[in-house]
Scaffold this motif. Structure first.
Motif, PDB file in Angstrom:
ATOM      1  N   LEU A 155     -13.966  -1.473  19.280  1.00  0.00           N
ATOM      2  CA  LEU A 155     -14.240  -0.091  19.681  1.00  0.00           C
ATOM      3  C   LEU A 155     -14.063   0.907  18.536  1.00  0.00           C
ATOM      4  CD1 LEU A 155     -12.335  -0.147  23.096  1.00  0.00           C
ATOM      5  CD2 LEU A 155     -14.817  -0.157  22.773  1.00  0.00           C
ATOM      6  N   LEU A 161     -24.252  -2.672  28.015  1.00  0.00           N
ATOM      7  CA  LEU A 161     -23.285  -2.659  29.120  1.00  0.00           C
ATOM      8  C   LEU A 161     -23.828  -3.397  30.341  1.00  0.00           C
ATOM      9  CD1 LEU A 161     -21.907   0.979  28.823  1.00  0.00           C
ATOM     10  CD2 LEU A 161     -20.768  -1.143  28.159  1.00  0.00           C
ATOM     11  N   CYS A 190     -15.474   4.858  18.189  1.00  0.00           N
ATOM     12  CA  CYS A 190     -15.932   5.273  19.526  1.00  0.00           C
ATOM     13  C   CYS A 190     -15.186   6.554  19.867  1.00  0.00           C
ATOM     14  CB  CYS A 190     -15.660   4.178  20.553  1.00  0.00           C
ATOM     15  SG  CYS A 190     -16.675   2.713  20.320  1.00  0.00           S
ATOM     16  N   LEU A 220     -18.552  -2.980  20.674  1.00  0.00           N
ATOM     17  CA  LEU A 220     -19.109  -1.697  21.074  1.00  0.00           C
ATOM     18  C   LEU A 220     -18.812  -0.624  20.027  1.00  0.00           C
ATOM     19  CD1 LEU A 220     -18.049  -1.898  24.805  1.00  0.00           C
ATOM     20  CD2 LEU A 220     -20.360  -2.172  23.901  1.00  0.00           C
ATOM     21  N   GLN A 230     -17.187   4.271  31.394  1.00  0.00           N
ATOM     22  CA  GLN A 230     -17.995   3.081  31.105  1.00  0.00           C
ATOM     23  C   GLN A 230     -17.124   1.905  30.687  1.00  0.00           C
ATOM     24  OE1 GLN A 230     -20.473   5.135  28.225  1.00  0.00           O
ATOM     25  NE2 GLN A 230     -22.292   4.732  29.475  1.00  0.00           N
ATOM     26  N   LEU A 231     -16.111   2.162  29.870  1.00  0.00           N
ATOM     27  CA  LEU A 231     -15.233   1.092  29.427  1.00  0.00           C
ATOM     28  C   LEU A 231     -14.424   0.531  30.597  1.00  0.00           C
ATOM     29  CD1 LEU A 231     -14.177  -0.651  27.130  1.00  0.00           C
ATOM     30  CD2 LEU A 231     -12.427   1.085  26.712  1.00  0.00           C
ATOM     31  N   LEU A 265     -16.658  -1.669  32.619  1.00  0.00           N
ATOM     32  CA  LEU A 265     -16.879  -2.914  31.891  1.00  0.00           C
ATOM     33  C   LEU A 265     -15.685  -3.850  32.038  1.00  0.00           C
ATOM     34  CD1 LEU A 265     -18.529  -4.600  29.809  1.00  0.00           C
ATOM     35  CD2 LEU A 265     -17.191  -3.456  28.060  1.00  0.00           C
ATOM     36  N   LEU A 283     -26.804   1.250  24.166  1.00  0.00           N
ATOM     37  CA  LEU A 283     -25.519   1.050  24.832  1.00  0.00           C
ATOM     38  C   LEU A 283     -25.694   0.706  26.307  1.00  0.00           C
ATOM     39  CD1 LEU A 283     -22.422   1.121  24.886  1.00  0.00           C
ATOM     40  CD2 LEU A 283     -22.590   3.577  25.300  1.00  0.00           C
ATOM     41  N   SER A 284     -26.559   1.424  27.008  1.00  0.00           N
ATOM     42  CA  SER A 284     -26.737   1.171  28.445  1.00  0.00           C
ATOM     43  C   SER A 284     -27.200  -0.259  28.701  1.00  0.00           C
ATOM     44  CB  SER A 284     -27.729   2.161  29.050  1.00  0.00           C
ATOM     45  OG  SER A 284     -28.983   2.062  28.401  1.00  0.00           O
ATOM     46  N   ILE A 330     -19.745   5.099  23.996  1.00  0.00           N
ATOM     47  CA  ILE A 330     -19.112   4.671  25.239  1.00  0.00           C
ATOM     48  C   ILE A 330     -18.028   5.651  25.677  1.00  0.00           C
ATOM     49  CG2 ILE A 330     -17.416   3.161  24.111  1.00  0.00           C
ATOM     50  CD1 ILE A 330     -17.906   1.213  26.537  1.00  0.00           C
ATOM     51  N   THR A 331     -17.946   5.860  26.982  1.00  0.00           N
ATOM     52  CA  THR A 331     -16.961   6.773  27.551  1.00  0.00           C
ATOM     53  C   THR A 331     -15.856   5.985  28.248  1.00  0.00           C
ATOM     54  OG1 THR A 331     -18.089   6.897  29.685  1.00  0.00           O
ATOM     55  CG2 THR A 331     -18.758   8.500  27.999  1.00  0.00           C
ATOM     56  N   SER A 347     -20.348   3.295  19.081  1.00  0.00           N
ATOM     57  CA  SER A 347     -21.201   3.632  20.226  1.00  0.00           C
ATOM     58  C   SER A 347     -20.686   4.907  20.892  1.00  0.00           C
ATOM     59  CB  SER A 347     -21.233   2.485  21.236  1.00  0.00           C
ATOM     60  OG  SER A 347     -20.005   2.382  21.924  1.00  0.00           O
TER      61      SER A 347
END
Length: 76
Positions: A54, A14, A57, A29, A38-39, A42, A10-11, A34-35, A32
């Protein structure tokens, strides 16, 4: 090599997306970790996103919805 079948962390995904910036229009994504933070980062780095996947997620909350790109056409 079929990149679609490779699992990119994921990192890294991104980081690559942020580098693409306004050129990026779609990203998957799903499934994943993802928080919200982070979203939001992005979406700020990639204002021309039209499609974001998503599904599954589980770390996202409704709080990030306000930060989705205005031109978003598909949210899965």
């Amino acid at each position: 090599a079929d990149l679609a079948k490779k699992k990119i962390p994921l990192s890294q995904k991104l980081d690559l997306a942020k580098q693409a910036g306004s050129f990026l229009t779609r990203i998957d994504l799903s499934q994943s970790e993802i928080t919200d933070e982070q979203l939001i980062e992005l979406c700020q780095a990639c204002p021309n996103l039209r499609e974001i996947k998503l599904s599954k997620c589980y770390h996202l909350t409704n709080a990030c919805l306000a930060y989705l790109p205005k031109g978003l056409q598909s949210l899965d």
